[in-house]
Design an enzyme around this catalytic site. Structure first.
Site, PDB file in Angstrom:
ATOM      1  N   LYS A  89      20.959 106.559 -28.388  1.00 51.73           N
ATOM      2  CA  LYS A  89      21.515 106.297 -27.236  1.00 51.73           C
ATOM      3  C   LYS A  89      21.096 104.743 -26.688  1.00 51.73           C
ATOM      4  CE  LYS A  89      22.386 111.064 -25.719  1.00 51.73           C
ATOM      5  NZ  LYS A  89      21.620 112.129 -25.260  1.00 51.73           N
TER       6      LYS A  89
ATOM      7  N   ASP B 257      26.046 111.156 -17.168  1.00 55.67           N
ATOM      8  CA  ASP B 257      26.059 112.431 -18.185  1.00 55.67           C
ATOM      9  C   ASP B 257      26.678 113.513 -17.491  1.00 55.67           C
ATOM     10  OD1 ASP B 257      25.470 113.004 -20.714  1.00 55.67           O
ATOM     11  OD2 ASP B 257      23.495 114.075 -20.263  1.00 55.67           O
TER      12      ASP B 257
ATOM     13  N   GLN C   8      17.158 113.432 -20.983  1.00 53.61           N
ATOM     14  CA  GLN C   8      17.463 114.396 -22.078  1.00 53.61           C
ATOM     15  C   GLN C   8      16.924 115.708 -21.978  1.00 53.61           C
ATOM     16  OE1 GLN C   8      18.787 112.999 -25.091  1.00 53.61           O
ATOM     17  NE2 GLN C   8      18.774 115.042 -25.970  1.00 53.61           N
TER      18      GLN C   8
END
Ligand code: NAP
Length: 284
Positions: free
Chosen positions: A57, A124, A101
């Site tokens: 990412k 996200d 994450q």
């Protein structure tokens, strides 16, 4: 020899184009404001797969002209410490998007950690606020993989209104939001999950099938309605999807390959939403 008749939905090409467009927008923000869009990634522990995902990412961010800020915390981090770290990023005006994450480890209250992400920076699409906005059809950030699926469907001009969509899988990050987004576009949506009975007959009715199960080649070609659009979100060891590609491609009209279908779209949407967030936060 394959007797494939379906056309491929090329996620690699669409993701590349999405990232290129995002890079142009990021550069324009920097030119106009002197501020470079910034994505903060938060990693707890050193799980090798998570480390790889975060690095990937960050690399993509760099290619798109997005700064990344990386927060690495030890595996022993408590929920309170993680919430404090994320809250600091939520309050930091130099950070425009936050990605935690996951998984974060069983001793951490993952939901509490997600909820520490300011909704304006939830690029996200993991907070309850983002999920609710999506459910109400209001503007906001969507979960990246379902967002990528919708972009693929639009790219290939798939008519959704009035179509029968079947989503196999109901996870909070994938199946459930994918179904809600399809519903928001007037598809008639059926969810299937591990307790569903007569899965085959339901799948056979799908004009649009989204497979999000995590079981290799779980959906067989014989259950694909002739002419259906098949979106395979699965990604299993050996680069195999949740759909038996060879047999499904004989009946579908459009199908995503694995790899190169849904997969590349996830990061592309993450980057695009980071730039969306920066634009909004900078009042552009
Ligand atoms: P998950 O959280 O494990 O959810 C799997 C879903 O499949 C659950 O809702 C489960 O039902 C359902 N399921 C399991 N067995 C089933 C069966 N026999 N019949 C019908 N449904 C069944 O997985 P996920 O995170 O959504 O991921 C699914 C797949 O997508 C994985 O292959 C993953 O690697 C892939 N994925 C790809 C991307 C990407 O491309 N970037 C991103 C995320 C995930 P229950 O709810 O009843 O347990």
């Amino acid at each position: 020899m394959s007797t494939s008749t379906a056309s491929l939905m090329d996620g690699t090409a669409l993701a590349r184009r999405t990232v290129e467009e995002t890079a142009v927008r990021a550069a324009e923000i920097t030119r106009r404001t002197g501020v470079t869009p910034c994505l903060a990634t938060v990693l707890v522990g050193a799980d090798p797969a998570s480390v790889t995902y975060v690095k990937m990412k960050q690399n993509r961010c760099a290619k798109a002209g997005i700064r990344s800020r990386h927060v690495e915390l030890p595996a022993s981090t408590t929920t309170e410490e993680l919430v404090a770290a994320i809250t600091a990023l939520s309050e930091d005006p130099e950070v425009h998007g936050i990605l935690l994450q996951h998984p974060v480890g069983p001793h951490i209250d993952e939901r509490a950690a997600f909820e520490a992400i300011a909704p304006a920076k939830d690029v996200d699409g993991v907070t309850m606020a983002s999920f609710a906005a999506m459910g109400f059809g209001l503007p906001g950030f969507v979960s990246c993989t379902p967002g990528g699926i919708m972009r693929l469907l639009d790219e290939y001009r798939v008519e959704l209104s009035g179509k029968r969509a079947v989503v196999v899988g109901r996870s909070a990050i994938l199946g459930k939001p994918a179904g809600l987004l399809l519903l928001g576009r007037d598809a008639t949506v059926t969810y299937c999950h591990s307790r569903t009975t007569e899965l085959s007959s339901i799948v056979q009715e799908a004009d649009i099938l989204v497979a999000a199960v995590g079981k290799p080649r779980f959906i067989k070609g014989e259950d694909i309605k002739p002419g259906a659009v098949v979106i395979d979100a699965g990604y299993n060891p050996g680069n195999v999807g949740d759909v038996d590609f060879e047999t499904a491609a004989e009946r579908a009209c459009l199908i995503t390959p694995v790899p190169g279908g849904v997969g590349p779209m996830t990061i592309a949407v993450l980057l695009a939403q980071t730039v969306d967030g920066a634009e909004r936060q900078l009042g552009l």
